[in-house]
Scaffold this motif. Sequence first.
Motif, PDB file in Angstrom:
ATOM      1  N   PHE A 137       0.838  -1.208   0.000  1.00  0.00           N
ATOM      2  CA  PHE A 137       0.000   0.000   0.000  1.00  0.00           C
ATOM      3  C   PHE A 137       0.868   1.252   0.000  1.00  0.00           C
ATOM      4  O   PHE A 137       0.630   2.205  -0.760  1.00  0.00           O
ATOM      5  N   CYS A 138       1.886   1.277   0.865  1.00  0.00           N
ATOM      6  CA  CYS A 138       2.769   2.437   0.946  1.00  0.00           C
ATOM      7  C   CYS A 138       3.476   2.678  -0.386  1.00  0.00           C
ATOM      8  O   CYS A 138       3.577   3.825  -0.863  1.00  0.00           O
ATOM      9  N   ILE A 139       3.961   1.608  -0.994  1.00  0.00           N
ATOM     10  CA  ILE A 139       4.689   1.746  -2.255  1.00  0.00           C
ATOM     11  C   ILE A 139       3.757   2.250  -3.358  1.00  0.00           C
ATOM     12  O   ILE A 139       4.102   3.154  -4.132  1.00  0.00           O
ATOM     13  N   LYS A 140       2.553   1.668  -3.430  1.00  0.00           N
ATOM     14  CA  LYS A 140       1.626   2.084  -4.485  1.00  0.00           C
ATOM     15  C   LYS A 140       1.164   3.529  -4.287  1.00  0.00           C
ATOM     16  O   LYS A 140       1.005   4.271  -5.270  1.00  0.00           O
ATOM     17  N   PHE A 141       0.933   3.911  -3.055  1.00  0.00           N
ATOM     18  CA  PHE A 141       0.543   5.299  -2.813  1.00  0.00           C
ATOM     19  C   PHE A 141       1.655   6.247  -3.234  1.00  0.00           C
ATOM     20  O   PHE A 141       1.410   7.282  -3.883  1.00  0.00           O
ATOM     21  N   THR A 142       2.880   5.923  -2.864  1.00  0.00           N
ATOM     22  CA  THR A 142       4.004   6.785  -3.216  1.00  0.00           C
ATOM     23  C   THR A 142       4.188   6.861  -4.726  1.00  0.00           C
ATOM     24  O   THR A 142       4.428   7.942  -5.288  1.00  0.00           O
ATOM     25  N   ASN A 143       4.058   5.728  -5.392  1.00  0.00           N
ATOM     26  CA  ASN A 143       4.183   5.715  -6.853  1.00  0.00           C
ATOM     27  C   ASN A 143       3.075   6.513  -7.532  1.00  0.00           C
ATOM     28  O   ASN A 143       3.235   6.976  -8.660  1.00  0.00           O
ATOM     29  N   SER A 144       1.950   6.648  -6.862  1.00  0.00           N
ATOM     30  CA  SER A 144       0.848   7.429  -7.420  1.00  0.00           C
ATOM     31  C   SER A 144       0.966   8.906  -7.050  1.00  0.00           C
ATOM     32  O   SER A 144       0.734   9.792  -7.884  1.00  0.00           O
ATOM     33  N   PHE A 145       1.329   9.167  -5.802  1.00  0.00           N
ATOM     34  CA  PHE A 145       1.324  10.555  -5.311  1.00  0.00           C
ATOM     35  C   PHE A 145       2.464  11.385  -5.901  1.00  0.00           C
ATOM     36  O   PHE A 145       2.246  12.533  -6.318  1.00  0.00           O
ATOM     37  N   ILE A 146       3.670  10.835  -5.937  1.00  0.00           N
ATOM     38  CA  ILE A 146       4.820  11.632  -6.359  1.00  0.00           C
ATOM     39  C   ILE A 146       4.693  12.105  -7.809  1.00  0.00           C
ATOM     40  O   ILE A 146       4.897  13.303  -8.096  1.00  0.00           O
ATOM     41  N   PRO A 147       4.357  11.244  -8.789  1.00  0.00           N
ATOM     42  CA  PRO A 147       4.166  11.766 -10.152  1.00  0.00           C
ATOM     43  C   PRO A 147       3.060  12.819 -10.223  1.00  0.00           C
ATOM     44  O   PRO A 147       3.179  13.805 -10.975  1.00  0.00           O
ATOM     45  N   LYS A 148       1.980  12.612  -9.439  1.00  0.00           N
ATOM     46  CA  LYS A 148       0.906  13.601  -9.440  1.00  0.00           C
ATOM     47  C   LYS A 148       1.401  14.929  -8.838  1.00  0.00           C
ATOM     48  O   LYS A 148       1.058  16.020  -9.340  1.00  0.00           O
ATOM     49  N   PHE A 149       2.197  14.844  -7.801  1.00  0.00           N
ATOM     50  CA  PHE A 149       2.753  16.065  -7.196  1.00  0.00           C
ATOM     51  C   PHE A 149       3.646  16.814  -8.185  1.00  0.00           C
ATOM     52  O   PHE A 149       3.574  18.046  -8.308  1.00  0.00           O
ATOM     53  N   ILE A 150       4.469  16.060  -8.922  1.00  0.00           N
ATOM     54  CA  ILE A 150       5.349  16.699  -9.904  1.00  0.00           C
ATOM     55  C   ILE A 150       4.535  17.351 -11.017  1.00  0.00           C
ATOM     56  O   ILE A 150       4.850  18.457 -11.484  1.00  0.00           O
ATOM     57  N   ASN A 151       3.468  16.675 -11.462  1.00  0.00           N
ATOM     58  CA  ASN A 151       2.612  17.265 -12.497  1.00  0.00           C
ATOM     59  C   ASN A 151       1.989  18.579 -12.010  1.00  0.00           C
ATOM     60  O   ASN A 151       1.854  19.542 -12.773  1.00  0.00           O
ATOM     61  N   HIS A 152       1.585  18.624 -10.736  1.00  0.00           N
ATOM     62  CA  HIS A 152       1.018  19.866 -10.203  1.00  0.00           C
ATOM     63  C   HIS A 152       2.099  20.919 -10.021  1.00  0.00           C
ATOM     64  O   HIS A 152       1.809  22.133 -10.083  1.00  0.00           O
ATOM     65  N   LEU A 153       3.347  20.478  -9.798  1.00  0.00           N
ATOM     66  CA  LEU A 153       4.437  21.458  -9.746  1.00  0.00           C
ATOM     67  C   LEU A 153       4.566  22.188 -11.078  1.00  0.00           C
ATOM     68  O   LEU A 153       4.772  23.410 -11.130  1.00  0.00           O
ATOM     69  N   PHE A 154       4.470  21.428 -12.166  1.00  0.00           N
ATOM     70  CA  PHE A 154       4.590  22.033 -13.489  1.00  0.00           C
ATOM     71  C   PHE A 154       3.465  23.047 -13.751  1.00  0.00           C
ATOM     72  O   PHE A 154       3.613  23.944 -14.585  1.00  0.00           O
ATOM     73  N   ARG A 155       2.328  22.875 -13.037  1.00  0.00           N
ATOM     74  CA  ARG A 155       1.213  23.797 -13.243  1.00  0.00           C
ATOM     75  C   ARG A 155       1.394  25.110 -12.464  1.00  0.00           C
ATOM     76  O   ARG A 155       0.618  26.056 -12.655  1.00  0.00           O
ATOM     77  N   CYS A 156       2.355  25.112 -11.554  1.00  0.00           N
ATOM     78  CA  CYS A 156       2.619  26.317 -10.772  1.00  0.00           C
ATOM     79  C   CYS A 156       3.460  27.281 -11.621  1.00  0.00           C
ATOM     80  O   CYS A 156       4.705  27.181 -11.637  1.00  0.00           O
ATOM     81  N   LYS A 157       2.833  28.187 -12.328  1.00  0.00           N
ATOM     82  CA  LYS A 157       3.545  29.077 -13.235  1.00  0.00           C
ATOM     83  C   LYS A 157       2.784  30.411 -13.352  1.00  0.00           C
ATOM     84  O   LYS A 157       1.537  30.413 -13.292  1.00  0.00           O
TER      85      LYS A 157
END
Length: 798
Positions: free
Chosen positions: A632-652
């Motif tokens: 569960f921890c691994i799958k959550f991290t694999n899901s959350f981190i790419p989503k976080f990076i995608n939202h970082l790119f939206r911060c402009k």
Amino acid sequence: MMEEEEFEFAEDLEAILHLTPEVQLAIEQVFPSQDPLDRADFNAVEYINTLFPTEQSLANIDDVVNKIRLKIRRLDDNIRTVVRGQTNVGQDGRQVKEITRDIKQLDHAKRHLTTSITTLNHLHMLAGGVDSLEAMTRKRQYGEVANLLQGVVNVLEHFHKYMGIPQIRQLSERVKAAQSELGTQILADFEEAFPSQGSKRPGGPSNVLRDACLVANVLDPRIKQEIIKKFIRQHLSEYLVLFQENQDVAWLDKIDRRYAWIKRQLLDYEEKYGRMFPEEWCMTERIAVEFCHITRAELAKVMRTRAKEIEVKLLLFAIQRTTNFEGLLAKRFTGCTLTDKRPDSPLDPTNPFLEDEPGEEAGTEKDEDLTKPKKPKAPDNPFHGIVSKCFEPHLYVYIESQDKNLGELIDRFVADFRAQGPPKAGTEEGGAVLPSCADLFVYYKKCMVQCSQLSTGEPMIALTTIFQKFLREYAWKILSGNLPKSSTNSGGLTISSLLKEKEVSEVAKFTVDELCLICSILSTAEYCLATTQQLEEKLKEKVDKVLVERINLTGEMDTFSTVISNSIQLLVQDLDAACDPALTAMSKMPWQSVEHVGDQSPYVTSIIMHIKQNVPIIRDNLASTRKYFTQFCIKFTNSFIPKFINHLFRCKPISMVGAEQLLLDTHSLKTVLLDLPSIGSQVLRKAPASYTKIVVKGMTRAEMILKVVMAPHEPPVVFVDNYIKLLADGNPETFQKILDMKGLKRSEQSSMLELFRQRLPTPPSGADGGPSLSFSTPTPEQESSRIRKLEKLIKKRL
């Protein structure tokens, strides 16, 4: 002239008499001598120097030569005597040979004479024995006949090579006639004592019949077999009458009476006839075995006639009583009479759970027994199936009944779950295996015990098919069917609410009880997966070897694995969805207008709060399945981190101070994610290395993105090279997103993109696809002083 000849002869002799060291050693041991002339390494020069050490000693040379010549003549005389003595050896040998021939002739005569005397004695014994045998036979003196007949037969074996003599042949024919007469006479005596017609028996055995059995042991084996056959048939004739097909006691509900009858008969036999038959005949076991054969045939016939009346309870009752009786036979007898009398191929004494005690109800066993170590295998029962095999053609009734019962059991599980509701958080049932799972496998075990007592063939395959059907139904109706559905009524949070750090607890989509239910279903699916695998192994062990390949529960195990994956995915989606409003708020914040770096942003606090709310609940409810909590921890991290990076790119666009604040927030999230497996736990446990590696790799990339954004874009070559070193990403789209975050104009971005394509390292020869770069650690010298100051600020505040 003579001296020269003697010298040449000495040289020739020396050349001829060259002996090996082994022969020389043997000669020295037989004829020890200190004379130098007898030495193997004799040296003439040394010997002469010894005899004449000085010139003055040559004065007596004539005396020395004469002594030597005298010695030579003596040796010649001795040799001549020996050689002449050997001329008479041949004649002496011929004389000895003549003496030996005479001795051999005497030996042959003695042996022939002994053989003649022995043969005459045997002939006398045979003639007298035949006369006595014929007389004793007429008088039925079987005790004396038993001993005499064996001796006569043994003596007759000595005359096989003399059958050409009429008198010998006549004696042999008389012996055969006496044996034939004895066989006919003994069979007649047994027929008179135990008539085939009627069931009335005499009061007890006679000594005559007991001695007759001893005689039968010496006669043709067919006589012994006929006696046994006649006695057993007569002994069981009453059984055939009492339990005829048309009798009420012949039906399955009164099967106990059959076994009670044979027990009484065996006791009666032991009391009346136990001493009449020789012990090695095993008559008690033979009677019991014949009873089993008759019973199986009679039961098969009556069940064919009344097949429509066979019910499951009646069938199981008859099977239980029959197998108990077979077990009793195994305790009482060795099964030695079954080697040539079993009507079918030997039956494997298969019982899927050998730890069950005989007669113990399988339903009382706990489901944990499936995982307990095996007890030593019970010894084979040679009587297994000798009667109960007749029930195998009717096992379809049992299989159909189990199909119906399991269907009703699954329906009851569904109804109970709806009535009782899901397990509540904070209770003993929270996150635990559902009780219905244990009940299902206990029932499976009971079915296996019952079926294995009947057959290890096709019925076991049919039962396995039923097991597969209801394992799938359990997975669908009880587990997958009760997984909570993702709701959409939780509502999102506004930016203002996040900034005010209010209502953050309202984001979770699943309630605590729902999370507890998901964990409970996951634990149950894991238990079902492990137990189904052991169930398959047990079935393969107990089914006939030719049918092993048809036992395959892989599909059912895959079904439970799917339930586990779906459960973990629901938990991940729930926590992931709870973090979505915060990430959305992060991407919509005015990062260009941030004027100073403060504490972590409200969206970070919201994400951390959701993690602290959900993860401890999930961890506590998955305490018995730690590996799936790690998943569960691994799958959550694999899901959350790419989503976080995608939202970082939206911060402009992002100002320098805004990028510093985002870097601080990113580091805070990285710290929380690294501690996620043990967050909120009093027991600090190091996170698995596989999990830590994922977090470090993903969040480091997010930090590198922000560091690139913070780096000055002038001069462009330094900026591009710095980007390539920090991110190691050759995708122009990613570079475009970085430029957007920096807020560069389109004209500046075009020149930057062109420079980026030029500065990319050349891909290896033969490589297909776009450029790829390997990760490299950025050196501090390549970073600006502002970035280094920011890192110090972050460390100071943390």
